[in-house]
Design a protein around this motif. Sequence first.
Motif, short mmCIF file in Angstrom:
data_model
loop_
_atom_site.label_atom_id
_atom_site.label_comp_id
_atom_site.label_asym_id
_atom_site.label_seq_id
_atom_site.Cartn_x
_atom_site.Cartn_y
_atom_site.Cartn_z
N SER A 1 37.38 33.10 43.89
CA SER A 1 37.95 33.56 44.46
C SER A 1 38.18 34.03 46.01
CB SER A 1 38.86 34.42 43.69
OG SER A 1 38.34 35.62 43.56
N GLU B 1 39.99 31.93 48.74
CA GLU B 1 41.42 32.70 49.69
C GLU B 1 41.24 32.22 51.27
OE1 GLU B 1 45.12 34.24 49.69
OE2 GLU B 1 43.74 34.06 48.24
N GLU C 1 43.89 30.03 52.89
CA GLU C 1 44.29 30.81 53.78
C GLU C 1 44.21 29.80 55.16
OE1 GLU C 1 42.76 34.46 54.78
OE2 GLU C 1 44.36 35.27 52.82
N ARG D 1 48.35 27.75 48.95
CA ARG D 1 48.06 28.95 48.49
C ARG D 1 47.00 28.44 47.37
NH1 ARG D 1 52.34 31.34 44.29
NH2 ARG D 1 50.87 32.78 44.02
N ARG D 2 46.09 30.22 46.96
CA ARG D 2 44.97 29.96 45.30
C ARG D 2 45.68 30.57 44.36
NH1 ARG D 2 42.45 33.83 43.49
NH2 ARG D 2 43.55 35.19 45.22
N ASP E 1 44.62 37.95 38.24
CA ASP E 1 43.66 38.07 39.34
C ASP E 1 43.35 39.11 39.90
OD1 ASP E 1 42.70 36.71 42.00
OD2 ASP E 1 43.72 34.57 41.92
N LEU F 1 42.39 39.76 43.06
CA LEU F 1 43.19 40.15 44.67
C LEU F 1 43.88 40.38 44.21
CD1 LEU F 1 40.64 37.54 46.22
CD2 LEU F 1 40.60 39.71 46.01
N ASP F 2 45.47 39.97 43.68
CA ASP F 2 46.06 40.27 43.73
C ASP F 2 47.03 41.74 43.30
OD1 ASP F 2 47.62 37.67 42.99
OD2 ASP F 2 47.90 37.59 40.93
N GLY G 1 39.05 33.50 39.02
CA GLY G 1 38.61 33.25 40.16
C GLY G 1 37.17 34.34 40.05
N ALA H 1 37.09 38.80 49.82
CA ALA H 1 37.71 38.36 50.35
C ALA H 1 37.84 39.13 51.79
CB ALA H 1 38.92 38.27 49.44
N ARG I 1 37.47 36.40 55.52
CA ARG I 1 38.64 36.00 56.23
C ARG I 1 38.44 35.61 57.63
NH1 ARG I 1 41.67 39.81 54.77
NH2 ARG I 1 43.21 38.59 52.72
#
Length: 277
Positions: free
Chosen positions: A4, A8, A12, A53-54, A139, A141-142, A173, A217, A221
């Motif tokens: 994930s 992600e 992005e 999006r993922r 998830d 990362l949510d 993920g 994550a 980025r």
Amino acid sequence: MPESPEVEALAEWLDARVTGSRVRAVDVIEFRTVKTRARPPATLVGARITGVRRFGKHVDVALDAGHLVVSLGRHGWVRWSDTGTEPDDSAAAEAPALATVTVDEGTIELTDAGSWVSLGAWVVDDPHDVPGIAKLGPDPLDPGFARDDVVTAVAPRRKQLKAILQEQESLAGIGNAYSDEILHRARLSPVVHGDTLTDDELSRLYDAVRGVLAQAAGARRGIPIDLLKQAKTDAMAVHGRAGETCPVCGGVVRDLAFGGTTAQYCPTCQTGGALLD
């Protein structure tokens, strides 16, 4: 295997690059990648991309004519070339393109570096029409991910913890690499069963799941997509580091054969010094 944090970052990057573009051409080189035979990716030619999006380890390219959903599988990834540039032959030899999507600004190549095809693509009206997305668990990362999500996924299970973490139906993920990193941070053995964990251990596991993935994550980025895999490898504390020194305690990281693959763990940090076999 893409997980994930890297997916992600990939989503992005693509979202910023291709949203608003129109699909000019689609070329499917390996037809086994297409999972919706009645609706091939070529039907998206002329459609405009509205966002990327993922979902777990899947990338969803939303268009005004539907969704192109890509599962990266075990060895899949994406390569990009700007309009007018020559393709990188050396990269293509290492990971051949199985399909290409040409948009206004350039070409998206869907690649797979494995000896068997693990990458898959669907054209659907809704991303949840893809079976792998429909069955995803919470998830990490949510923003709303909570301790109870970990407790529900883990506490009732008479199953080894590393296997639970990699089940996409339990927690979305996470794969082989980040499950090792999470368990190392949580100071938990990969083979302990979920239903034996104490409240304190469940709290440590929750903190590690959230912390490891959010940190990764954030670190990925903005990294160019062709450098994301190496960035992931370089950041690992124990995964892929058997025989090296644990960065926490100074002990030796060990290997464990696990379900047809291997896990890495630190005996001092995770198993009270016991070696697993």
